[in-house]
Design a protein around this motif. Sequence first.
Motif, short mmCIF file in Angstrom:
data_model
loop_
_atom_site.label_atom_id
_atom_site.label_comp_id
_atom_site.label_asym_id
_atom_site.label_seq_id
_atom_site.Cartn_x
_atom_site.Cartn_y
_atom_site.Cartn_z
N PRO A 397 13.93 13.07 6.41
CA PRO A 397 13.57 14.04 7.45
C PRO A 397 12.07 14.08 7.73
CG PRO A 397 14.12 15.14 5.39
CD PRO A 397 14.37 13.69 5.16
N GLY A 398 11.75 14.59 8.92
CA GLY A 398 10.35 14.75 9.31
C GLY A 398 10.05 16.22 9.56
N LEU A 399 9.01 16.46 10.35
CA LEU A 399 8.65 17.84 10.69
C LEU A 399 8.49 17.94 12.20
CD1 LEU A 399 5.86 18.53 8.03
CD2 LEU A 399 8.20 19.40 8.01
N HIS A 400 8.91 19.05 12.78
CA HIS A 400 8.75 19.23 14.22
C HIS A 400 7.26 19.36 14.57
CE1 HIS A 400 12.87 19.32 15.26
NE2 HIS A 400 13.13 20.23 14.33
N GLY A 401 6.90 18.77 15.69
CA GLY A 401 5.52 18.90 16.17
C GLY A 401 4.51 18.24 15.26
N LEU A 402 4.98 17.23 14.53
CA LEU A 402 4.13 16.57 13.54
C LEU A 402 2.98 15.81 14.22
CD1 LEU A 402 4.06 15.74 10.47
CD2 LEU A 402 5.22 13.66 11.21
N ASP A 403 1.79 15.97 13.68
CA ASP A 403 0.66 15.20 14.18
C ASP A 403 0.46 14.03 13.20
OD1 ASP A 403 -1.51 14.35 15.52
OD2 ASP A 403 -2.88 15.88 14.74
N GLY A 404 0.94 12.87 13.56
CA GLY A 404 0.88 11.73 12.64
C GLY A 404 2.17 10.95 12.73
N PRO A 405 2.26 9.83 12.02
CA PRO A 405 3.46 8.99 12.15
C PRO A 405 4.72 9.70 11.68
CG PRO A 405 2.05 8.23 10.36
CD PRO A 405 1.29 9.30 11.07
N ALA A 406 5.80 9.49 12.41
CA ALA A 406 7.08 10.14 12.10
C ALA A 406 7.87 9.26 11.13
CB ALA A 406 7.86 10.33 13.40
N PRO A 407 8.90 9.83 10.49
CA PRO A 407 9.72 9.01 9.58
C PRO A 407 10.25 7.76 10.27
CG PRO A 407 10.23 11.32 9.29
CD PRO A 407 9.30 11.24 10.47
N GLY A 408 10.12 6.64 9.58
CA GLY A 408 10.57 5.35 10.14
C GLY A 408 9.44 4.57 10.78
N GLU A 409 8.35 5.26 11.14
CA GLU A 409 7.25 4.55 11.83
C GLU A 409 6.30 3.89 10.83
OE1 GLU A 409 7.01 7.34 15.84
OE2 GLU A 409 5.24 7.19 14.55
N ARG A 410 5.65 2.84 11.32
CA ARG A 410 4.66 2.12 10.51
C ARG A 410 3.41 2.97 10.35
NH1 ARG A 410 0.67 0.20 13.64
NH2 ARG A 410 -0.82 -1.32 12.86
N VAL A 411 2.81 2.90 9.17
CA VAL A 411 1.50 3.53 8.97
C VAL A 411 0.45 2.45 9.16
CG1 VAL A 411 0.00 4.66 7.30
CG2 VAL A 411 2.43 5.22 7.37
N ARG A 412 -0.43 2.69 10.11
CA ARG A 412 -1.47 1.69 10.35
C ARG A 412 -2.32 1.53 9.09
NH1 ARG A 412 -6.56 0.28 11.62
NH2 ARG A 412 -7.02 -0.68 13.64
N PRO A 413 -2.56 0.29 8.64
CA PRO A 413 -3.42 0.12 7.47
C PRO A 413 -4.75 0.84 7.68
CG PRO A 413 -2.43 -1.96 8.09
CD PRO A 413 -2.08 -0.99 9.18
N ILE A 414 -5.19 1.53 6.64
CA ILE A 414 -6.38 2.36 6.77
C ILE A 414 -7.59 1.61 6.19
CG2 ILE A 414 -7.40 4.57 6.06
CD1 ILE A 414 -4.40 5.56 5.93
N PRO A 415 -8.67 1.47 7.00
CA PRO A 415 -9.84 0.73 6.51
C PRO A 415 -10.33 1.30 5.19
CG PRO A 415 -10.14 1.38 8.81
CD PRO A 415 -8.88 2.05 8.33
N ASP A 416 -10.77 0.43 4.32
CA ASP A 416 -11.34 0.80 3.01
C ASP A 416 -10.32 1.41 2.05
OD1 ASP A 416 -13.79 -0.03 4.01
OD2 ASP A 416 -14.19 1.97 4.83
N GLN A 417 -9.04 1.41 2.42
CA GLN A 417 -8.02 1.85 1.46
C GLN A 417 -7.23 0.64 1.03
OE1 GLN A 417 -5.16 4.86 2.34
NE2 GLN A 417 -6.70 6.46 2.55
N ALA A 418 -6.85 0.59 -0.25
CA ALA A 418 -6.01 -0.52 -0.71
C ALA A 418 -4.73 -0.53 0.12
CB ALA A 418 -5.67 -0.31 -2.17
#
Length: 492
Positions: A397-418
């Motif tokens: 499950p996800g959250l309504h009105g979520l600011d950020g990627p929803a369940p099932g979506e790719r998380v963009r690789p974050i610079p400087d994070q492993a």
Amino acid sequence: MNPQVLVCGAGPVGLTMAAELARYGVGIRIIDRAAQRTDKSKALVLWSRTLELLDRSGCSGAFVAAGHRVEAANLIAGDRRVGHVSLAAIDSPYPYALMLPQSETERLLEAHLASLGIRVEREVELAGFTDNGEGVTANLTRADESAETLTVDWLIGCDGAHSTVRHTLGLPFGGETLRSDWILADVHVTGMKTPFDELVIYFHEDGVLVLFPITPGRYRIIADVGRSEGLAPADPTLDAVQRIVDRRGPDGLHLSDPIWLSAFRINERKVETYRAGRVFVAGDAAHVHSPAGGQGMNTGMQDAFNLAWKLALICRGTVAGDRLLDSYGVERSTVGAQVLTAASRMTALAVIKNPAAQAVRNWIGGLLFGLSPVRRTMANTLSEISIGYPHSPLTGPGLHGLDGPAPGERVRPIPDQAPIGEGAMPRFALFGRPDPAIDDLLREHGDLLEPDLRPPLADDSLWLVRPDGYVACVATDADVGRIDDYLKALSR
Ligand SMILES: Cc1cc2nc3c(=O)[nH]c(=O)nc-3n(C[C@H](O)[C@H](O)[C@H](O)COP(=O)(O)OP(=O)(O)OC[C@H]3O[C@@H](n4cnc5c(N)ncnc54)[C@H](O)[C@@H]3O)c2cc1C
């Protein structure tokens, strides 16, 4: 001791599968009946999402260093440019199409696999197998006619379009062979005015012509040439390719020094089921489609990334139950069907022969390519960064009105994070704000979760992200129990 997994086939998909399993500490063997790797350029493009996934394995740098970046695609109809799609807008650390001959991709994958202590066993053929529910007994034959019977826990067929594994399982390969023939030429070209970091598609009344830059002065040319008689179309001569380029392309191009001249027909086929008991299929063994969009090899390599972490959790005893393994087929069959449909549509548009229909296509194409959302959608689709698993049984499950990627979506690789999932065990990552309840969760699921909490992806929520970088579920800060439930349910 017997290996846990036998990977059949050492093309790009089998090599990726073997490397992923090996880095997760799973005992494997990988065999191929061919004496050596392909020396052909076949699949030329590595797309952004594949590079992101190779980054988790710690080897994307070698590919980027060896390849050539293409930053835009042009569509020319007659003497008019009707479309220009910049790939720079792709929201990825790899905002381009990396041109790299498949022979090189396989060389680099094999080197990566060797660095993990695994060698491809060549001239070893899978002749047949039986799955008795407890394990798989594989019959292997060697070029010197010796034979071996090997029992493993799991068998993965990465053995290409004519897959022995698929045939033995009796999985129907539904679809069709298209009624057009194509020629392919890897040649040296002089006189090209388009920048070397852009590819060009020419829509001509005779048919389509595409020029992909490979290395300075060297291009891949493909063109449709109607339907010939006979079972297989004949390979073209250099003169024949030059004549097609003279007619359909810009003036002044001169072709020389061919590296590879070939002809092919397009098959659009796919299995419905990617798993039967203890046996899986991946890559061309599971789906073949038009080269339009350059998705075939990328989709196959991403099959491997998807299955490897799931199978590793099972092989290492971290997770039990079938739900996790079954999700491989559900997720990848959906993606395979989407890729097949998109490539089929692109091909159908490219081979339109009726002049009135060509005029409409070119006009509508010009209008659509004028719209930046269309161009962005196209770049995100081709680069495969828009792939997600919103309807997977693994998506929570996800959250309504979520600011950020929803369940099932790719998380963009974050610079400087492993990279997520880069370690020696496949682990989920938790993104959120520090809290004692989260510390308890990290301790309780230490075998499934990365030890350190990562910063929140957007607002005050908790994101659970799979080892392959897709959101598993999202909870409020106060609902740590949702994450706990999700992780416990993996073993069902
Ligand atoms: C002319 C051409 C152009 C292409 N262009 C593109 C492109 O631009 N973009 C793109 O994405 N894709 C393209 N492709 C498709 C791409 O090459 C394939 O999608 C890719 O090779 C699939 O990889 P794979 O590992 O699944 O299978 P393969 O590369 O076919 O590898 C399968 C391996 O399994 C081995 N094998 C088979 N049976 C057995 C057995 N019984 N025992 C042991 N070993 C076995 C084979 O020897 C082979 O090495 C092209 C293909 C061709 C032919």
